[in-house]
Design an enzyme around this catalytic site. Structure first.
Site, PDB file in Angstrom:
ATOM      1  N   VAL A 146      13.243  62.754  64.591  1.00 45.47           N
ATOM      2  CA  VAL A 146      12.928  62.057  65.844  1.00 45.47           C
ATOM      3  C   VAL A 146      13.709  62.724  66.965  1.00 45.47           C
ATOM      4  O   VAL A 146      14.931  62.888  66.900  1.00 45.47           O
ATOM      5  CB  VAL A 146      13.289  60.553  65.728  1.00 45.47           C
ATOM      6  CG1 VAL A 146      13.158  59.865  67.077  1.00 45.47           C
ATOM      7  CG2 VAL A 146      12.404  59.890  64.685  1.00 45.47           C
ATOM      8  N   HIS A 188      32.702  48.568  46.589  1.00 49.89           N
ATOM      9  CA  HIS A 188      34.012  47.949  46.771  1.00 49.89           C
ATOM     10  C   HIS A 188      33.921  46.428  46.609  1.00 49.89           C
ATOM     11  O   HIS A 188      32.867  45.833  46.859  1.00 49.89           O
ATOM     12  CB  HIS A 188      34.549  48.254  48.179  1.00 49.89           C
ATOM     13  CG  HIS A 188      34.719  49.722  48.451  1.00 49.89           C
ATOM     14  ND1 HIS A 188      35.666  50.493  47.835  1.00 49.89           N
ATOM     15  CD2 HIS A 188      34.047  50.569  49.278  1.00 49.89           C
ATOM     16  CE1 HIS A 188      35.591  51.737  48.271  1.00 49.89           C
ATOM     17  NE2 HIS A 188      34.608  51.817  49.143  1.00 49.89           N
TER      18      HIS A 188
HETATM   19  C1  LIG Z   1      33.417  60.731  52.405  1.00 55.88           C
HETATM   20  C2  LIG Z   1      32.750  59.372  52.381  1.00 55.88           C
HETATM   21  C3  LIG Z   1      33.104  58.444  51.397  1.00 55.88           C
HETATM   22  C4  LIG Z   1      32.526  57.176  51.383  1.00 55.88           C
HETATM   23  N1  LIG Z   1      32.748  56.348  50.333  1.00 55.88           N
HETATM   24  C5  LIG Z   1      32.132  55.143  50.274  1.00 55.88           C
HETATM   25  C6  LIG Z   1      32.267  54.305  49.150  1.00 55.88           C
HETATM   26  O1  LIG Z   1      32.849  54.677  48.137  1.00 55.88           O
HETATM   27  N2  LIG Z   1      31.725  53.070  49.202  1.00 55.88           N
HETATM   28  C7  LIG Z   1      31.043  52.625  50.283  1.00 55.88           C
HETATM   29  O2  LIG Z   1      30.640  51.465  50.288  1.00 55.88           O
HETATM   30  N3  LIG Z   1      30.812  53.430  51.336  1.00 55.88           N
HETATM   31  C8  LIG Z   1      31.317  54.685  51.347  1.00 55.88           C
HETATM   32  N4  LIG Z   1      31.075  55.528  52.392  1.00 55.88           N
HETATM   33  C9  LIG Z   1      30.195  55.092  53.460  1.00 55.88           C
HETATM   34  C10 LIG Z   1      28.737  55.189  53.049  1.00 55.88           C
HETATM   35  O3  LIG Z   1      28.464  56.425  52.437  1.00 55.88           O
HETATM   36  C11 LIG Z   1      27.866  55.038  54.289  1.00 55.88           C
HETATM   37  O4  LIG Z   1      28.264  53.896  54.998  1.00 55.88           O
HETATM   38  C12 LIG Z   1      26.389  54.885  53.932  1.00 55.88           C
HETATM   39  O5  LIG Z   1      25.963  55.951  53.109  1.00 55.88           O
HETATM   40  C13 LIG Z   1      25.588  54.857  55.218  1.00 55.88           C
HETATM   41  O6  LIG Z   1      24.236  54.984  54.943  1.00 55.88           O
HETATM   42  P1  LIG Z   1      23.197  55.184  56.119  1.00 55.88           P
HETATM   43  O7  LIG Z   1      21.867  55.057  55.518  1.00 55.88           O
HETATM   44  O8  LIG Z   1      23.573  54.309  57.258  1.00 55.88           O
HETATM   45  O9  LIG Z   1      23.490  56.660  56.662  1.00 55.88           O
HETATM   46  P2  LIG Z   1      23.085  58.086  56.071  1.00 55.88           P
HETATM   47  O10 LIG Z   1      23.172  58.133  54.611  1.00 55.88           O
HETATM   48  O11 LIG Z   1      23.872  59.084  56.827  1.00 55.88           O
HETATM   49  O12 LIG Z   1      21.546  58.209  56.429  1.00 55.88           O
HETATM   50  C14 LIG Z   1      21.086  58.510  57.710  1.00 55.88           C
HETATM   51  C15 LIG Z   1      19.785  59.238  57.574  1.00 55.88           C
HETATM   52  O13 LIG Z   1      19.209  59.423  58.858  1.00 55.88           O
HETATM   53  C16 LIG Z   1      18.613  60.695  58.896  1.00 55.88           C
HETATM   54  N5  LIG Z   1      18.472  61.099  60.301  1.00 55.88           N
HETATM   55  C17 LIG Z   1      19.460  61.385  61.180  1.00 55.88           C
HETATM   56  N6  LIG Z   1      18.944  61.724  62.383  1.00 55.88           N
HETATM   57  C18 LIG Z   1      17.594  61.640  62.268  1.00 55.88           C
HETATM   58  C19 LIG Z   1      16.519  61.877  63.161  1.00 55.88           C
HETATM   59  N7  LIG Z   1      16.705  62.293  64.416  1.00 55.88           N
HETATM   60  N8  LIG Z   1      15.246  61.702  62.704  1.00 55.88           N
HETATM   61  C20 LIG Z   1      15.014  61.311  61.421  1.00 55.88           C
HETATM   62  N9  LIG Z   1      16.018  61.085  60.536  1.00 55.88           N
HETATM   63  C21 LIG Z   1      17.284  61.237  60.942  1.00 55.88           C
HETATM   64  C22 LIG Z   1      19.595  61.562  58.107  1.00 55.88           C
HETATM   65  O14 LIG Z   1      19.023  62.775  57.676  1.00 55.88           O
HETATM   66  C23 LIG Z   1      19.959  60.635  56.974  1.00 55.88           C
HETATM   67  O15 LIG Z   1      19.088  60.771  55.863  1.00 55.88           O
HETATM   68  C24 LIG Z   1      31.607  56.827  52.412  1.00 55.88           C
HETATM   69  C25 LIG Z   1      31.240  57.765  53.370  1.00 55.88           C
HETATM   70  C26 LIG Z   1      31.763  59.043  53.328  1.00 55.88           C
HETATM   71  C27 LIG Z   1      31.269  60.077  54.292  1.00 55.88           C
END
Ligand SMILES: Cc1cc2nc3c(=O)[nH]c(=O)nc-3n(C[C@H](O)[C@H](O)[C@H](O)COP(=O)(O)OP(=O)(O)OC[C@H]3O[C@@H](n4cnc5c(N)ncnc54)[C@H](O)[C@@H]3O)c2cc1C
Length: 479
Positions: A172, A49
């Site tokens: 974890v 974005h």
């Molecule tokens: C429908 C949707 C549309 C979106 N569209 C956009 C977009 O177009 N543009 C944008 O900028 N953002 C968008 N977002 C937001 C964006 O996808 C997220 O903010 C971003 O992917 C977050 O990444 P993350 O690494 O924080 O989380 P995640 O990708 O959820 O990664 C978290 C990781 O932690 C792991 N995990 C969880 N618990 C444990 C545990 N106990 N032990 C070990 N590992 C664990 C999980 O398996 C996962 O791999 C969207 C989100 C959604 C759901």
């Protein structure tokens, strides 16, 4: 003793691990799934974005605009797939035009450099399929799309090359505080001693925080979004991201051209109780269809090849929560990283590393190795290049996935890559084999055999995705 354990390998954990690999630190990434980037990062719109809609003076606004810039800066260095589509936000009434003007002011305040109001005629000239009843649009040329998990592969491969360790299938489940370190325990009863912890676990971030905090400063409110995926044969239908006006629930139902030519239609936004409930529903998809048809006409839904849903890590905190624990030194929580978390990810990691560095000074590695691998697919190679590739590695001459033109050599390379994959879904993520029109109908059985051969396992031991999801239950006469 480990310096930092990064829990979670989504886009945020991957950027953090990559940044940390530039310093003299022992870093371990723990991921509960059998592959990286299987949470929110695999199920979103893939939009980088511009930063037009986050509220002024929030971390979301600041890190979204910065993230957009960083993706461009890192594009070549990390071979990030970026398609510079631009975007339109659509107005349907005079009142909507006022909202667009406010959005333009907000975008400028947030630091978006290019943002223009266009007339209906100007917009329809550019995007032929918009509805004729529109009144005007806000044009955001800096909006782009990417393929999020491909970014994670490059980040973590480079981080691993620079000494970071990655362990998959390690969930974890407990954190024990010792005098000046922590013991992180996983579902396999493995224990890791570490001086610091970075909690980047998306929808699970409040649960992980509760393993170590007396009071967790945010609570995740999972919000599901459902999508249609249209085949790349209709790629010409749309070349820009189309947003409706944002509302309290978010950016609304979008039409998004993707990096590989598919078109995404969605998502809706539904609060759910179960943070693992990735169902798609008749009601949800019908809502998506109805809303999308308010923006554009003749949407080629006949080319739909699948539906899916993703779950946003929205939180009670409303903004991104990126802070060190009040009571536990070197424990950092990243909570409420919902949209625009993909866009903001490089800036989130930059912000976190600054927080760490200010309090616990880091020293840069002298011998950091830049990302070297040239990642070009066989499909996109020229005829001359294809001939060279086949000469060099004859298994490039065997097409396994006909829809996406993926070769046996590419599948073997994915299986043996630093991250390594041994599931059907993993191969699809890493190579696009099975991501086309037939959705693996033709190639899945071939891929199954290749994984079994390369991993020297029985066919019945190869999983579709996670543990205990075999495609074949018993050996047939043929095998
Ligand atoms: C429908 C949707 C549309 C979106 N569209 C956009 C977009 O177009 N543009 C944008 O900028 N953002 C968008 N977002 C937001 C964006 O996808 C997220 O903010 C971003 O992917 C977050 O990444 P993350 O690494 O924080 O989380 P995640 O990708 O959820 O990664 C978290 C990781 O932690 C792991 N995990 C969880 N618990 C444990 C545990 N106990 N032990 C070990 N590992 C664990 C999980 O398996 C996962 O791999 C969207 C989100 C959604 C759901």
């Amino acid at each position: 003793m480990i310096d930092y354990i990064v829990v979670g390998s989504g886009i945020v954990g991957s950027f953090i691990a990559w940044e940390l690999s530039k310093y003299n630190l022992k870093v371990l990434v723990l991921e509960k799934e059998s592959d990286i980037a299987n949470g929110q990062t695999i199920a979103n719109s893939g939009i980088i974005h511009s930063g037009h809609d986050p509220l002024e003076n929030t971390l979301k606004a600041k890190l979204c605009v910065r993230g957009n810039l960083l993706y461009r800066k890192l594009e070549t260095k990390l071979q990030i797939p970026l398609r510079k589509t631009g975007a339109y936000v659509i107005a349907h009434s005079k009142e909507d035009l006022k909202v667009l003007a406010d959005l333009q002011k907000r975008a400028l305040y947030n630091g978006v450099k290019e943002v223009f109001l266009l007339s209906k005629e100007e917009a329809l000239k550019e995007v032929k399929n918009l509805k004729e009843n529109i009144k005007g649009v806000l044009s955001l040329p800096s909006t782009m799309v990417t393929f999020p998990w491909e970014v994670c592969f490059n980040l973590l491969e480079n981080a691993i090359e620079n000494g970071v360790e990655l362990e998959l299938n390690q969930e974890v489940t407990k954190i024990v505080k010792k005098r000046d370190y922590y013991v992180v325990v996983t579902n396999n009863k493995t224990e890791y001693q570490t001086k610091g912890i970075i909690n980047s676990t998306g929808v699970y971030s409040d649960i992980i925080a509760s393993y170590i905090e007396k009071e967790v400063p945010f609570k995740i409110i999972p919000r599901r979004g459902e999508y249609f995926v249209l085949d790349h044969s209709v790629a010409n239908y749309l070349t820009k991201v189309i947003y409706p006006l944002p509302d309290i629930k978010g950016k609304g139902v979008l039409l998004t051209p993707q990096v590989h030519g598919n078109i995404l239609i969605g998502p809706n936004a539904e609060e759910i109780l179960d943070r693992d409930d990735l169902a798609t529903t008749k009601e949800g998809l019908e809502y998506v269809k109805t809303e999308a048809l308010k923006q554009a006409k003749n949407i080629p839904f006949h080319a739909n090849i699948r539906t899916f849903s993703g779950i946003r890590a929205s939180s009670t905190y409303q903004d991104f929560y990126i802070k060190e624990s009040k009571l536990n030194k070197k424990v950092f929580h990243l909570g409420g990283i919902d949209s625009p978390g993909l866009t903001a990810a490089p800036a989130i990691s930059e912000y976190l590393i600054n927080l760490i560095n200010q309090k616990y000074p880091l020293t840069k590695k002298q011998n950091f190795k830049d990302f070297q691998k040239t990642k070009s697919s066989f499909k996109n190679a020229s005829i001359k290049e294809k001939t060279r590739l086949i000469k060099e590695k004859p298994l490039h001459g065997k097409i396994v996935c006909r829809c996406e033109l993926v070769t046996e050599q590419e599948i073997i390379e994915a299986i043996n890559s630093p991250i390594g994959v041994d599931t059907i879904k993993g191969i699809k993520k890493h190579t696009r084999a099975g991501a086309g029109l037939c959705q693996g109908g033709y190639c899945e059985n071939l891929i199954l055999k290749i994984i079994a051969r390369e991993k020297q396992k029985k066919l019945t031991k190869i999983n579709y995705y996670e543990k205990n999801t075999p495609i074949l239950l018993k050996e047939s006469k043929e095998t």
